[in-house]
Design a protein around this motif. Structure first.
Motif, PDB file in Angstrom:
ATOM      1  N   ALA A 205       0.836  -1.216   0.000  1.00 51.68           N
ATOM      2  CA  ALA A 205       0.000   0.000   0.000  1.00 51.68           C
ATOM      3  C   ALA A 205       0.864   1.257   0.000  1.00 51.68           C
ATOM      4  O   ALA A 205       1.920   1.293   0.629  1.00 51.68           O
ATOM      5  N   SER A 206       0.420   2.268  -0.720  1.00 50.08           N
ATOM      6  CA  SER A 206       1.105   3.562  -0.681  1.00 50.08           C
ATOM      7  C   SER A 206       0.053   4.637  -0.907  1.00 50.08           C
ATOM      8  O   SER A 206      -1.113   4.320  -1.168  1.00 50.08           O
ATOM      9  N   ASN A 207       0.473   5.892  -0.795  1.00 52.90           N
ATOM     10  CA  ASN A 207      -0.494   6.977  -0.973  1.00 52.90           C
ATOM     11  C   ASN A 207      -1.139   6.907  -2.352  1.00 52.90           C
ATOM     12  O   ASN A 207      -0.501   6.518  -3.323  1.00 52.90           O
ATOM     13  N   VAL A 208      -2.396   7.305  -2.409  1.00 52.62           N
ATOM     14  CA  VAL A 208      -3.090   7.336  -3.698  1.00 52.62           C
ATOM     15  C   VAL A 208      -3.308   8.802  -4.033  1.00 52.62           C
ATOM     16  O   VAL A 208      -3.904   9.540  -3.240  1.00 52.62           O
ATOM     17  N   SER A 209      -2.816   9.199  -5.169  1.00 55.18           N
ATOM     18  CA  SER A 209      -2.876  10.600  -5.558  1.00 55.18           C
ATOM     19  C   SER A 209      -4.321  11.122  -5.527  1.00 55.18           C
ATOM     20  O   SER A 209      -5.242  10.478  -6.045  1.00 55.18           O
ATOM     21  N   GLY A 210      -4.495  12.257  -4.872  1.00 55.93           N
ATOM     22  CA  GLY A 210      -5.818  12.886  -4.823  1.00 55.93           C
ATOM     23  C   GLY A 210      -6.722  12.361  -3.715  1.00 55.93           C
ATOM     24  O   GLY A 210      -7.865  12.793  -3.593  1.00 55.93           O
ATOM     25  N   VAL A 211      -6.240  11.421  -2.916  1.00 56.00           N
ATOM     26  CA  VAL A 211      -7.085  10.855  -1.850  1.00 56.00           C
ATOM     27  C   VAL A 211      -6.578  11.331  -0.493  1.00 56.00           C
ATOM     28  O   VAL A 211      -5.441  11.049  -0.111  1.00 56.00           O
ATOM     29  N   SER A 212      -7.433  12.058   0.234  1.00 53.16           N
ATOM     30  CA  SER A 212      -6.996  12.582   1.535  1.00 53.16           C
ATOM     31  C   SER A 212      -7.447  11.657   2.656  1.00 53.16           C
ATOM     32  O   SER A 212      -8.309  10.794   2.449  1.00 53.16           O
ATOM     33  N   ASN A 213      -6.855  11.888   3.850  1.00 46.47           N
ATOM     34  CA  ASN A 213      -7.205  11.096   5.056  1.00 46.47           C
ATOM     35  C   ASN A 213      -6.990   9.601   4.862  1.00 46.47           C
ATOM     36  O   ASN A 213      -7.762   8.788   5.367  1.00 46.47           O
ATOM     37  N   LEU A 214      -5.967   9.241   4.120  1.00 50.43           N
ATOM     38  CA  LEU A 214      -5.722   7.814   3.849  1.00 50.43           C
ATOM     39  C   LEU A 214      -4.687   7.270   4.838  1.00 50.43           C
ATOM     40  O   LEU A 214      -3.561   7.758   4.894  1.00 50.43           O
ATOM     41  N   ASN A 215      -5.107   6.274   5.631  1.00 48.36           N
ATOM     42  CA  ASN A 215      -4.186   5.611   6.570  1.00 48.36           C
ATOM     43  C   ASN A 215      -3.620   4.373   5.899  1.00 48.36           C
ATOM     44  O   ASN A 215      -4.375   3.460   5.554  1.00 48.36           O
ATOM     45  N   ILE A 216      -2.315   4.374   5.698  1.00 43.39           N
ATOM     46  CA  ILE A 216      -1.679   3.238   5.023  1.00 43.39           C
ATOM     47  C   ILE A 216      -1.363   2.149   6.041  1.00 43.39           C
ATOM     48  O   ILE A 216      -0.668   2.407   7.029  1.00 43.39           O
ATOM     49  N   ILE A 217      -1.836   0.941   5.797  1.00 48.27           N
ATOM     50  CA  ILE A 217      -1.508  -0.189   6.676  1.00 48.27           C
ATOM     51  C   ILE A 217      -0.797  -1.225   5.807  1.00 48.27           C
ATOM     52  O   ILE A 217      -1.443  -2.025   5.113  1.00 48.27           O
ATOM     53  N   ALA A 218       0.530  -1.189   5.806  1.00 53.26           N
ATOM     54  CA  ALA A 218       1.311  -2.026   4.894  1.00 53.26           C
ATOM     55  C   ALA A 218       1.495  -3.409   5.509  1.00 53.26           C
ATOM     56  O   ALA A 218       2.555  -3.761   6.036  1.00 53.26           O
ATOM     57  N   ASP A 219       0.440  -4.200   5.454  1.00 51.59           N
ATOM     58  CA  ASP A 219       0.458  -5.523   6.083  1.00 51.59           C
ATOM     59  C   ASP A 219      -0.513  -6.426   5.325  1.00 51.59           C
ATOM     60  O   ASP A 219      -1.292  -5.950   4.485  1.00 51.59           O
ATOM     61  N   LYS A 220      -0.475  -7.714   5.666  1.00 55.69           N
ATOM     62  CA  LYS A 220      -1.370  -8.660   4.984  1.00 55.69           C
ATOM     63  C   LYS A 220      -2.804  -8.511   5.484  1.00 55.69           C
ATOM     64  O   LYS A 220      -3.038  -8.212   6.659  1.00 55.69           O
ATOM     65  N   ALA A 221      -3.726  -8.818   4.595  1.00 54.20           N
ATOM     66  CA  ALA A 221      -5.151  -8.689   4.928  1.00 54.20           C
ATOM     67  C   ALA A 221      -5.531  -9.532   6.143  1.00 54.20           C
ATOM     68  O   ALA A 221      -6.248  -9.071   7.033  1.00 54.20           O
ATOM     69  N   GLY A 222      -5.022 -10.768   6.188  1.00 49.43           N
ATOM     70  CA  GLY A 222      -5.419 -11.687   7.256  1.00 49.43           C
ATOM     71  C   GLY A 222      -4.943 -11.237   8.624  1.00 49.43           C
ATOM     72  O   GLY A 222      -5.514 -11.616   9.647  1.00 49.43           O
ATOM     73  N   THR A 223      -3.900 -10.429   8.665  1.00 47.07           N
ATOM     74  CA  THR A 223      -3.366  -9.921   9.930  1.00 47.07           C
ATOM     75  C   THR A 223      -3.988  -8.569  10.267  1.00 47.07           C
ATOM     76  O   THR A 223      -4.453  -8.341  11.378  1.00 47.07           O
ATOM     77  N   ALA A 224      -3.973  -7.663   9.294  1.00 49.84           N
ATOM     78  CA  ALA A 224      -4.365  -6.274   9.577  1.00 49.84           C
ATOM     79  C   ALA A 224      -5.885  -6.083   9.656  1.00 49.84           C
ATOM     80  O   ALA A 224      -6.363  -5.257  10.440  1.00 49.84           O
ATOM     81  N   THR A 225      -6.644  -6.849   8.869  1.00 49.59           N
ATOM     82  CA  THR A 225      -8.095  -6.602   8.842  1.00 49.59           C
ATOM     83  C   THR A 225      -8.757  -6.895  10.194  1.00 49.59           C
ATOM     84  O   THR A 225      -9.512  -6.049  10.692  1.00 49.59           O
ATOM     85  N   PRO A 226      -8.488  -8.067  10.813  1.00 49.59           N
ATOM     86  CA  PRO A 226      -9.133  -8.307  12.114  1.00 49.59           C
ATOM     87  C   PRO A 226      -8.779  -7.219  13.145  1.00 49.59           C
ATOM     88  O   PRO A 226      -9.648  -6.808  13.917  1.00 49.59           O
ATOM     89  N   LYS A 227      -7.545  -6.726  13.117  1.00 41.16           N
ATOM     90  CA  LYS A 227      -7.154  -5.669  14.073  1.00 41.16           C
ATOM     91  C   LYS A 227      -7.952  -4.402  13.833  1.00 41.16           C
ATOM     92  O   LYS A 227      -8.491  -3.792  14.752  1.00 41.16           O
ATOM     93  N   LEU A 228      -8.014  -3.983  12.582  1.00 39.48           N
ATOM     94  CA  LEU A 228      -8.747  -2.749  12.253  1.00 39.48           C
ATOM     95  C   LEU A 228     -10.240  -2.913  12.581  1.00 39.48           C
ATOM     96  O   LEU A 228     -10.867  -1.995  13.126  1.00 39.48           O
ATOM     97  N   VAL A 229     -10.781  -4.075  12.284  1.00 39.51           N
ATOM     98  CA  VAL A 229     -12.200  -4.320  12.567  1.00 39.51           C
ATOM     99  C   VAL A 229     -12.459  -4.203  14.066  1.00 39.51           C
ATOM    100  O   VAL A 229     -13.423  -3.555  14.493  1.00 39.51           O
ATOM    101  N   ASP A 230     -11.596  -4.787  14.876  1.00 42.61           N
ATOM    102  CA  ASP A 230     -11.789  -4.690  16.341  1.00 42.61           C
ATOM    103  C   ASP A 230     -11.763  -3.234  16.794  1.00 42.61           C
ATOM    104  O   ASP A 230     -12.592  -2.811  17.592  1.00 42.61           O
ATOM    105  N   GLU A 231     -10.819  -2.468  16.251  1.00 42.58           N
ATOM    106  CA  GLU A 231     -10.748  -1.024  16.610  1.00 42.58           C
ATOM    107  C   GLU A 231     -12.029  -0.305  16.223  1.00 42.58           C
ATOM    108  O   GLU A 231     -12.583   0.473  16.987  1.00 42.58           O
ATOM    109  N   LEU A 232     -12.507  -0.571  15.006  1.00 47.62           N
ATOM    110  CA  LEU A 232     -13.703   0.118  14.521  1.00 47.62           C
ATOM    111  C   LEU A 232     -14.933  -0.291  15.327  1.00 47.62           C
ATOM    112  O   LEU A 232     -15.811   0.530  15.583  1.00 47.62           O
ATOM    113  N   LEU A 233     -14.981  -1.553  15.735  1.00 50.54           N
ATOM    114  CA  LEU A 233     -16.127  -1.986  16.556  1.00 50.54           C
ATOM    115  C   LEU A 233     -16.078  -1.319  17.922  1.00 50.54           C
ATOM    116  O   LEU A 233     -17.100  -0.905  18.459  1.00 50.54           O
ATOM    117  N   GLU A 234     -14.880  -1.180  18.466  1.00 49.20           N
ATOM    118  CA  GLU A 234     -14.749  -0.514  19.772  1.00 49.20           C
ATOM    119  C   GLU A 234     -15.172   0.951  19.705  1.00 49.20           C
ATOM    120  O   GLU A 234     -15.770   1.487  20.620  1.00 49.20           O
TER     121      GLU A 234
END
Ligand code: OAD
Length: 236
Positions: A205-234
């Motif tokens: 993952a890297s910045n996407v031109s023209g897209v603001s407020n983008l948080n880059i999480i340079a990790d695998k889906a199986g690792t990073a998605t459950p973590k982000l989901v838990d944060e968002l649920l909290e």
């Protein structure tokens, strides 16, 4: 319950091949420009279908078998959990059904579905993909050859407008496992409101031109998605 729906935020998830990589389905651009040993133009274009329908059908029969044998991974399963507290739309470039099998209720396929076949003449005549594979000679009820229900390169993307409308309404967007190079799918993120939080999970993952407020999480889906989901649920 009604009150809940009114106050629930909308999350839109944009997924690509990387979300299914840990289920054993290969991505397109991680293997030297070849896709399962084929050049894209030999198997995934309308010209290829006209030139050699048998090759194209055999290729998609293999993809069908591969998807049937695969299972949703931790990323697909975590995305389903988000529905506990959010209105969730998954807009995927993938033709597999792993989001559905993980339980996600609203899934829009931009590039078609490998679990379906359709008439080569009437786009709205859609059938389940035959278990034993598609064959030359398999016909729709109007007598035309069936083809895979896939959007090939060079074909229109009929779901694009619907997808853009969904992204416009998002309060949060999560992009997972896409190289963001195939258009028009890659343009969808530009329909999101500027000020909302956006996340991009992908080892590359890297910045996407023209897209603001983008948080880059340079990790695998199986690792990073459950973590982000838990944060968002909290924080819902
Ligand atoms: P790509 O193959 O272009 O990109 C896959 C992305 O997944 C890359 O950015 C990888 O870094 C990332 N990736 C690999 N392993 C990952 C993992 N474990 N977790 C998270 N990310 C991972 O695939 P798409 O962007 O989906 O179109 O390609 C878009 C379209 O091009 C496809 O829908 C298909 C293809 O040709 C059609 O068939 C019409």
């Amino acid at each position: 319950m009604k009150e809940n729906i009114v106050t629930m935020k909308r999350i839109v998830i944009l997924t690509g091949a990387g979300v299914s990589a840990e289920s054993g389905i290969r991505t397109f651009r991680d293997s030297d420009g070849l896709w399962e040993n084929y050049r894209v133009e030999d198997v995934a274009t309308y010209d290829a279908w006209l030139r050699d329908p048998e090759l194209v059908i055999n290729f998609y029969n293999e993809r069908y078998k591969q998807v049937k044998a695969a299972k949703p991974n931790a990323a697909h399963l975590a995305l389903k959990k988000l529905e506990q507290k959010y209105i969730v739309d998954v807009v995927t470039q993938n033709v597999d059904d792993l989001h559905e099998r993980a339980g996600s209720s609203r899934v829009l396929h931009l590039h078609g579905e490998i679990t379906k076949a359709r008439s080569s003449e009437y786009d709205d005549l859609i059938y389940p993909y035959p278990e034993e594979g598609l064959k030359i000679g398999d016909k729709c009820e109007k007598g035309y050859q069936l083809r895979p229900h896939i959007v090939w390169f060079g074909e229109a993307v009929p779901m694009l407008v619907k997808a853009a409308n969904i992204v416009e309404k998002a309060d949060i967007v999560i992009i997972i496992g896409t190289s963001m190079v195939v258009y028009p799918a890659a343009s969808l993120i530009h329909y999101a409101k500027r000020d909302i939080p956006k996340y991009y999970i992908d080892p590359k993952a890297s910045n996407v031109s023209g897209v603001s407020n983008l948080n880059i999480i340079a990790d695998k889906a199986g690792t990073a998605t459950p973590k982000l989901v838990d944060e968002l649920l909290e924080n819902a």
